[in-house]
Design a protein around this motif. Structure first.
Motif, PDB file in Angstrom:
ATOM      1  N   SER A 186     -21.074 -28.764 -13.598  1.00 11.65           N
ATOM      2  CA  SER A 186     -21.604 -29.894 -12.831  1.00 11.65           C
ATOM      3  C   SER A 186     -23.120 -29.804 -12.820  1.00 11.65           C
ATOM      4  O   SER A 186     -23.694 -28.843 -13.337  1.00 11.65           O
ATOM      5  N   LEU A 187     -23.754 -30.762 -12.215  1.00  8.68           N
ATOM      6  CA  LEU A 187     -25.212 -30.763 -12.108  1.00  8.68           C
ATOM      7  C   LEU A 187     -25.738 -29.424 -11.618  1.00  8.68           C
ATOM      8  O   LEU A 187     -26.727 -28.917 -12.125  1.00  8.68           O
ATOM      9  N   SER A 213     -16.904 -31.735 -11.551  1.00  8.15           N
ATOM     10  CA  SER A 213     -18.131 -32.470 -11.883  1.00  8.15           C
ATOM     11  C   SER A 213     -18.574 -33.339 -10.711  1.00  8.15           C
ATOM     12  O   SER A 213     -19.756 -33.647 -10.578  1.00  8.15           O
ATOM     13  N   LEU A 214     -17.644 -33.738  -9.863  1.00  9.64           N
ATOM     14  CA  LEU A 214     -18.008 -34.469  -8.641  1.00  9.64           C
ATOM     15  C   LEU A 214     -18.082 -33.541  -7.440  1.00  9.64           C
ATOM     16  O   LEU A 214     -19.001 -33.621  -6.630  1.00  9.64           O
ATOM     17  N   ALA A 215     -17.122 -32.649  -7.314  1.00  7.22           N
ATOM     18  CA  ALA A 215     -17.063 -31.776  -6.136  1.00  7.22           C
ATOM     19  C   ALA A 215     -18.231 -30.782  -6.124  1.00  7.22           C
ATOM     20  O   ALA A 215     -18.695 -30.381  -5.048  1.00  7.22           O
ATOM     21  N   GLY A 216     -18.736 -30.415  -7.284  1.00  5.46           N
ATOM     22  CA  GLY A 216     -19.875 -29.499  -7.353  1.00  5.46           C
ATOM     23  C   GLY A 216     -19.625 -28.244  -6.543  1.00  5.46           C
ATOM     24  O   GLY A 216     -18.592 -27.576  -6.701  1.00  5.46           O
ATOM     25  N   THR A 217     -20.545 -27.937  -5.629  1.00  6.16           N
ATOM     26  CA  THR A 217     -20.424 -26.708  -4.836  1.00  6.16           C
ATOM     27  C   THR A 217     -19.288 -26.785  -3.819  1.00  6.16           C
ATOM     28  O   THR A 217     -18.894 -25.777  -3.243  1.00  6.16           O
ATOM     29  N   GLY A 218     -18.732 -27.972  -3.602  1.00  2.00           N
ATOM     30  CA  GLY A 218     -17.617 -28.108  -2.644  1.00  2.00           C
ATOM     31  C   GLY A 218     -16.304 -27.586  -3.211  1.00  2.00           C
ATOM     32  O   GLY A 218     -15.336 -27.396  -2.478  1.00  2.00           O
ATOM     33  N   THR A 219     -16.262 -27.375  -4.525  1.00  2.00           N
ATOM     34  CA  THR A 219     -15.088 -26.859  -5.257  1.00  2.00           C
ATOM     35  C   THR A 219     -13.774 -27.477  -4.749  1.00  2.00           C
ATOM     36  O   THR A 219     -13.687 -28.680  -4.590  1.00  2.00           O
ATOM     37  N   ALA A 248     -21.769 -40.231 -15.016  1.00  2.00           N
ATOM     38  CA  ALA A 248     -22.576 -40.730 -16.143  1.00  2.00           C
ATOM     39  C   ALA A 248     -23.422 -39.600 -16.730  1.00  2.00           C
ATOM     40  O   ALA A 248     -23.571 -39.487 -17.949  1.00  2.00           O
ATOM     41  N   TRP A 249     -23.982 -38.750 -15.868  1.00  2.00           N
ATOM     42  CA  TRP A 249     -24.773 -37.606 -16.360  1.00  2.00           C
ATOM     43  C   TRP A 249     -23.868 -36.675 -17.182  1.00  2.00           C
ATOM     44  O   TRP A 249     -24.269 -36.201 -18.255  1.00  2.00           O
ATOM     45  N   THR A 250     -22.675 -36.437 -16.708  1.00  3.71           N
ATOM     46  CA  THR A 250     -21.750 -35.542 -17.409  1.00  3.71           C
ATOM     47  C   THR A 250     -21.385 -36.127 -18.770  1.00  3.71           C
ATOM     48  O   THR A 250     -21.419 -35.423 -19.794  1.00  3.71           O
ATOM     49  N   LEU A 251     -21.057 -37.409 -18.803  1.00  2.20           N
ATOM     50  CA  LEU A 251     -20.689 -38.051 -20.072  1.00  2.20           C
ATOM     51  C   LEU A 251     -21.852 -38.033 -21.060  1.00  2.20           C
ATOM     52  O   LEU A 251     -21.652 -37.939 -22.272  1.00  2.20           O
ATOM     53  N   ALA A 252     -23.068 -38.074 -20.534  1.00  2.36           N
ATOM     54  CA  ALA A 252     -24.248 -38.082 -21.414  1.00  2.36           C
ATOM     55  C   ALA A 252     -24.512 -36.709 -22.032  1.00  2.36           C
ATOM     56  O   ALA A 252     -25.370 -36.585 -22.901  1.00  2.36           O
TER      57      ALA A 252
END
Ligand SMILES: NC(=O)c1ccc[n+]([C@@H]2O[C@H](COP(=O)([O-])OP(=O)(O)OC[C@H]3O[C@@H](n4cnc5c(N)ncnc54)[C@H](OP(=O)(O)O)[C@@H]3O)[C@@H](O)[C@H]2O)c1
Length: 294
Positions: A186-187, A213-219, A248-252
């Protein structure tokens, strides 16, 4: 709006749209037994909405269950008889007892039972793709060898690996054909090794499928209450939501990167599919890249 808006990829010889769906969030307000079990009708509606919008890559596992809901059972109820173009990906290695307690990592001879458990729950005779979900360092040869035998028997179409470091990916590719890698990415959670795996996959024509990729640090607990200011600013500029910017960042990151956002909410499915047509500028991406390790 369609799950192919960000393009397609060939996964295990089949064409999948780059926006897919992760089933771990179907079973409750948080993954596993961490939250409240989901409403069954809403969960079924969520899967159907994903497929209606063109999703044909669904990630699941037999160990995705809460007290009263099973992701595999919900997928079966929602989609069976399955659409011809659907690629169902499951994973083996970890396991949970009926009360949800985690079991020891499967021995090679226990993998067949895990594959059969997925077949029973999904109501299929064949699994399109099976990931060996690795839980740390250690040799992969016996486990992948056992799964490769099941490919030979026709129980499994293709193999992938999950939770692997770059050297484990190299080892796995020396043992059998690997069509996808499912790693945390993730970011924020983006180490040099994580990027090395993503890039190696691109060079080898292997799908890279990030989770959290969305949950990030929230796992497994889900998205944190607070979002990075940079994500909020980019979202505001595009009239998009922060999760859409993350997708969108992940897909890029590469044409071989396939997203599998997890949700139990049909409205979120639609937003996630719509993220496939969000194009970030180079400047947006540079600002978002700088969040690595935060
Ligand atoms: N290989 C592995 O070890 C591994 C590990 C974890 C997960 N996975 C797979 O990867 C998939 C993705 O991971 P994940 O589900 O854990 O995390 P994720 O997709 O990064 O994030 C899921 C969280 O984001 C929320 N969410 C989703 N879409 C949203 C939207 N449009 N707006 C606002 N919130 C949104 C969900 O809540 P709502 O339900 O409220 O939308 C949920 O809390 C899983 O479903 C699973 O299939 C694999």
């Amino acid at each position: 709006m369609h799950a192919s808006d960000a393009g397609t990829w060939t996964l295990g010889g089949r064409t999948v749209n780059r926006v897919g769906f992760g089933a771990m969030r179907l079973t409750g307000s948080a993954a596993f037994h961490l939250g409240v079990p989901s409403d069954r009708r809403l969960a079924i509606a969520t899967v159907r909405e994903a497929v209606r919008l063109g999703v044909n890559h669904v990630d699941t596992a037999a160990f995705y269950f809460s007290a009263t809901r099973s992701a595999n059972e919900l997928i079966n109820a929602a989609l069976s008889p399955y659409p011809e173009d659907l690629v169902l990906v499951t994973k083996v290695g970890p396991g949970r007892d009926p009360s949800g307690e985690w079991l020891d990592f499967a021995r090679p001879d226990q993998l067949r039972g895990q594959v059969e458990e997925n077949l029973r729950q999904l109501g299929r005779d064949h699994l399109d793709v099976v990931n060996l979900r690795v839980l740390g360092p250690g040799p992969l040869a016996e486990h992948l060898g056992a799964l490769a035998d099941m490919v030979g028997e026709g129980l499994i179409g293709h193999l992938g690996v999950s939770g692997v470091a770059k050297e484990q990916l190299d080892e796995a590719r020396g043992i059998t054909e690997i069509v996808c890698v499912q790693n945390r990415y993730s970011l924020e959670a983006r180490s040099a090794d994580a990027d090395a795996v993503l890039e190696a996959c691109g060079e080898a024509g292997i799908a890279f499928v990030p989770f959290f990729s969305l949950a990030g640090t929230g796992t497994a607990h889900g998205r944190p209450a607070l979002e990075h200011e940079t994500v909020l600013a980019v979202a505001w500029a595009h009239g998009a939501t922060p999760p859409q910017v993350r997708l969108a960042w992940t897909l890029a990151r590469g044409e071989h990167v396939l997203v599998i956002p997890g949700t139990g909410n049909p409205a979120h499915v639609a937003q996630n599919v719509a993220a496939g047509s969000l194009r970030l500028s180079e400047d947006d991406r540079a600002r978002l890249d700088a969040l690595a390790g935060t």
